[in-house]
Design an enzyme around this catalytic site. Structure first.
Site, PDB file in Angstrom:
ATOM      1  N   HIS A 136     169.314  54.106  96.660  1.00  0.00           N
ATOM      2  CA  HIS A 136     168.142  53.253  96.451  1.00  0.00           C
ATOM      3  C   HIS A 136     168.434  51.827  96.923  1.00  0.00           C
ATOM      4  O   HIS A 136     167.627  51.221  97.639  1.00  0.00           O
ATOM      5  CB  HIS A 136     167.763  53.258  94.973  1.00  0.00           C
ATOM      6  CG  HIS A 136     166.714  52.254  94.599  1.00  0.00           C
ATOM      7  ND1 HIS A 136     165.387  52.570  94.444  1.00  0.00           N
ATOM      8  CD2 HIS A 136     166.804  50.915  94.337  1.00  0.00           C
ATOM      9  CE1 HIS A 136     164.713  51.482  94.110  1.00  0.00           C
ATOM     10  NE2 HIS A 136     165.555  50.472  94.037  1.00  0.00           N
ATOM     11  N   GLU A 137     169.573  51.291  96.517  1.00  0.00           N
ATOM     12  CA  GLU A 137     169.911  49.915  96.899  1.00  0.00           C
ATOM     13  C   GLU A 137     170.138  49.795  98.404  1.00  0.00           C
ATOM     14  O   GLU A 137     169.756  48.793  99.020  1.00  0.00           O
ATOM     15  CB  GLU A 137     171.146  49.435  96.124  1.00  0.00           C
ATOM     16  CG  GLU A 137     170.964  49.382  94.611  1.00  0.00           C
ATOM     17  CD  GLU A 137     169.748  48.574  94.187  1.00  0.00           C
ATOM     18  OE1 GLU A 137     169.354  47.638  94.918  1.00  0.00           O
ATOM     19  OE2 GLU A 137     169.179  48.872  93.130  1.00  0.00           O
TER      20      GLU A 137
END
Length: 285
Positions: A136-137
C-alpha cells in the site's frame, strides 16, 4: 504534469489563507497591507521548505529512524522485493518507536522515498499482512502522491499553529478594535478547517488507489484487507498521539474511527468497511 498543477494549486490555496490571516492581524494595527506582505513572504519561505524538506520534517516529527539492512533484515527484504514488483527504486526504511500500529510513506519522489512503520505494526501483523501494508505504501510512492501529502501536512500544520497564535493574540492582546478582533477569530477558526478539508479532498481517493496498487504489488488483496481490519481495531483501542495535520499520511486514521470527535468528523480516510470490501472484490480478478 498534473501532479505539478496539484502542488501549485495547493500552494496557492493555503498561501492565500496565510495572507488572509496576515492581513487581519495587520488590520488590528491599522497596517493590513503590511501584515499581508509579511505573511506572503512567510508563505514563500514555507512553500520552499515544505517542497524540499517536508519529508524530513514529518520523519522528525515522529522520531522515525532510518534503519539499515543489518538492523531490520526482514523488513528490508520485504520492501526490496515489493519495490521490484512495483517497478520503483527501493525506498529507505524507517521505524517509529510507537506501540500503536501504523505506517506511512513520504518523500519528494520515488528516488527519495521513505517507508516508515511503527514498532506496533511489526508486532501485530504476520508477514503476508505486513507485505500488504508495505505494498500500500509503495503504491503511494508509485502513484507519486507522497510529495503532495507531505506538503499538505507541512503547510496545514503551519497554518494551524499560526491560527492558534493569532486567536490567542486577538483574545489576550489587549486591542480595542472589536471588528478586527472578530475578523481574526473568525479567520483563525475557519483557516484550520479549510486546511483540513484540503487534506480531506486529497486523501480519500488516493487511499482507494493505494489499496488497489498495494494489492497488485503484494499479489494478496485479502492479506491487505486483514491487515487493515487488525489495524483499525488496534487504533480504535489505542489511538496514536499524532498531529492532526499529518493524519492523512497514515494507512489508517491514527485517531481511530469509533468516537464522534471533531478529528473524526474531518477524517481524511475513507470508511474502513468500504476499503475492505473493495479489496475483497479484487480477489475475483
Amino acid at each position: 504534469m498534473f501532479d505539478n498543477i496539484k502542488i501549485l494549486l495547493l500552494f496557492s490555496f493555503l498561501t492565500g489563507l496565510l495572507i488572509g490571516i496576515g492581513y487581519l492581524i495587520g488590520s488590528f494595527f491599522k497596517v493590513g497591507i503590511l501584515g499581508a506582505l509579511i505573511f506572503f513572504l512567510f508563505a514563500i519561505a514555507l512553500n520552499f521548505a515544505s517542497y524540499f524538506y517536508s519529508d524530513k520534517i514529518v520523519l522528525k516529527m515522529y522520531g522515525a529512524r532510518i534503519v539499515s539492512e543489518e538492523e531490520a533484515p526482514e523488513l528490508h527484504s520485504i520492501v526490496e522485493e515489493l519495490a521490484m514488483n512495483a517497478g520503483i527504486p527501493k525506498p529507505k526504511v524507517a521505524i517509529v518507536e510507537n506501540s500503536t500500529p501504523n505506517a506511512f510513506a513520504t518523500g519528494r519522489n520515488p528516488q527519495n522515498a521513505v517507508v516508515a512503520v511503527t514498532t506496533g505494526i511489526l508486532n501485530l501483523l504476520n508477514k503476508d499482512e505486513l507485505e500488504g501494508v508495505i505494498g500500500h505504501e509503495l503504491g503511494h510512492v508509485k502513484n507519486r502522491d507522497i510529495l503532495i501529502s507531505a506538503v499538505a501536512a507541512t503547510i496545514a500544520g503551519a497554518i494551524i499553529i499560526v491560527a492558534d497564535y493569532a486567536r490567542f493574540f486577538a483574545i489576550f492582546g489587549g486591542g480595542d478594535d472589536a471588528e478586527g478582533i472578530i475578523g481574526i477569530i473568525a479567520m483563525t477558526i475557519l483557516a484550520p478547517i479549510a486546511a483540513i478539508m484540503v487534506q480531506f479532498a486529497i486523501s480519500r481517493s488516493r487511499e482507494y488507489k493505494a489499496d488497489e496498487s498495494g494489492a497488485q504489488i503484494s499479489g494478496n488483496p485479502l492479506a491487505l484487507a486483514d491487515a487493515l481490519n487488525k489495524l483499525q481495531m488496534s487504533v480504535n483501542t489505542k489511538p496514536m498521539d499524532a498531529n492532526p495535520a499529518t493524519a492523512h499520511m497514515f494507512i489508517v486514521n491514527p485517531f481511530g474511527g469509533k468516537s464522534k470527535t471533531l478529528l473524526n468528523l474531518f477524517s481524511t480516510h475513507p470508511p474502513m468497511d468500504k476499503r475492505i470490501k473493495r479489496l475483497e472484490e479484487l480477489r475475483t480478478f
